[in-house]
Design a protein around this motif. Structure first.
Motif, PDB file in Angstrom:
ATOM      1  N   SER A  77       0.701  -0.956  -0.019  1.00 18.09           N
ATOM      2  CA  SER A  77      -0.167   0.009   0.277  1.00 18.09           C
ATOM      3  C   SER A  77       1.303   1.642  -0.100  1.00 18.09           C
ATOM      4  CB  SER A  77      -1.012  -0.241   1.173  1.00 18.09           C
ATOM      5  OG  SER A  77      -0.339  -0.320   2.269  1.00 18.09           O
ATOM      6  N   ALA A  78       1.907   1.309   0.139  1.00 17.42           N
ATOM      7  CA  ALA A  78       2.950   2.190  -0.356  1.00 17.42           C
ATOM      8  C   ALA A  78       2.614   3.316  -0.873  1.00 17.42           C
ATOM      9  CB  ALA A  78       4.417   1.666   0.063  1.00 17.42           C
ATOM     10  N   ALA A  79       3.038   4.988  -1.522  1.00 17.59           N
ATOM     11  CA  ALA A  79       2.980   5.517  -2.111  1.00 17.59           C
ATOM     12  C   ALA A  79       3.875   4.926  -3.344  1.00 17.59           C
ATOM     13  CB  ALA A  79       2.987   6.193  -1.880  1.00 17.59           C
ATOM     14  N   PRO A  80       3.971   5.558  -4.997  1.00 16.67           N
ATOM     15  CA  PRO A  80       4.727   4.841  -5.656  1.00 16.67           C
ATOM     16  C   PRO A  80       5.828   6.096  -5.846  1.00 16.67           C
ATOM     17  CG  PRO A  80       2.441   5.407  -6.592  1.00 16.67           C
ATOM     18  CD  PRO A  80       2.117   5.517  -5.145  1.00 16.67           C
ATOM     19  N   SER A  81       7.081   5.320  -6.468  1.00 16.92           N
ATOM     20  CA  SER A  81       8.669   5.784  -5.852  1.00 16.92           C
ATOM     21  C   SER A  81       9.093   6.210  -7.113  1.00 16.92           C
ATOM     22  CB  SER A  81       9.341   5.274  -4.691  1.00 16.92           C
ATOM     23  OG  SER A  81       9.273   4.727  -4.185  1.00 16.92           O
TER      24      SER A  81
END
Length: 180
Positions: A77-81
């Motif tokens: 669920s992490a934000a895109p990098s």
């Protein structure tokens, strides 16, 4: 007994020769130790689907390794990098790469293969044609992550800022790049 020794074109105190030799040995060991740390860091972190930009900075940024990371479509669920280093490789949405000084390609390839096995990534896949094996490539392999995803691992040596460096990279292919 004299504590001097003729060395190359002169006579030097034996203590100086020993200290220089020990310094060279310590440097060689520290370079080797640093390379081992780099290989283990790659194996521990680069295959994790939970690695984020911030974790990459925290893990690799403090070590002194050169690294490159992006994850445009995280599994978690992490934000895109976004890509901040090199350009995004065509057909991929994630890269984790580290590099360190020295020629350690064979050992790095062994570590990468062991990491693939320990992660259970042992189903071979075709390496897309745009991934190029060079004369300095030690390992170029693709493994299935799942039926729709493939990871391409590339290990080798190249010219870096301080001379020859070893690099270890894993890139995740976009689903449309994966052949059935």
């Amino acid at each position: 007994m004299s504590l001097t020794k003729t060395y190359r074109s002169g006579t030097y105190p034996l203590a100086l020769i020993l200290s220089l030799s020990l310094a060279d040995l310590a440097h060689a060991r520290s370079t080797h130790t640093f390379a081992n740390l780099g290989m283990q860091s790659f194996a521990t972190h680069c295959f994790s689907p939970f690695l984020t930009r911030q974790k990459a900075v925290d893990v690799f940024g403090v070590t002194g390794f050169a690294y490159d990371f992006y994850d445009l479509d995280p599994f978690s669920s992490a934000a895109p990098s976004p890509a901040e280093g090199r350009k995004v490789t065509v057909g991929t949405d994630r890269r984790c790469e580290i590099s360190f000084d020295g020629t350690h390609g064979l050992q790095a390839a062994d570590v990468a293969i062991a990491a693939l096995k320990s992660e259970g990534l042992d189903t071979h896949a075709d390496v897309p044609a745009h991934f190029i094996r060079t004369a300095d490539t030690t390992l170029l392999a693709a493994r299935r992550l799942n039926p729709r995803r493939v990871a391409v691992v590339h290990v080798g040596t190249r010219v870096g800022e301080n001379g020859i460096e070893t690099f270890m990279s894993v890139e995740r292919l976009l689903p449309e790049q994966v052949e059935g």
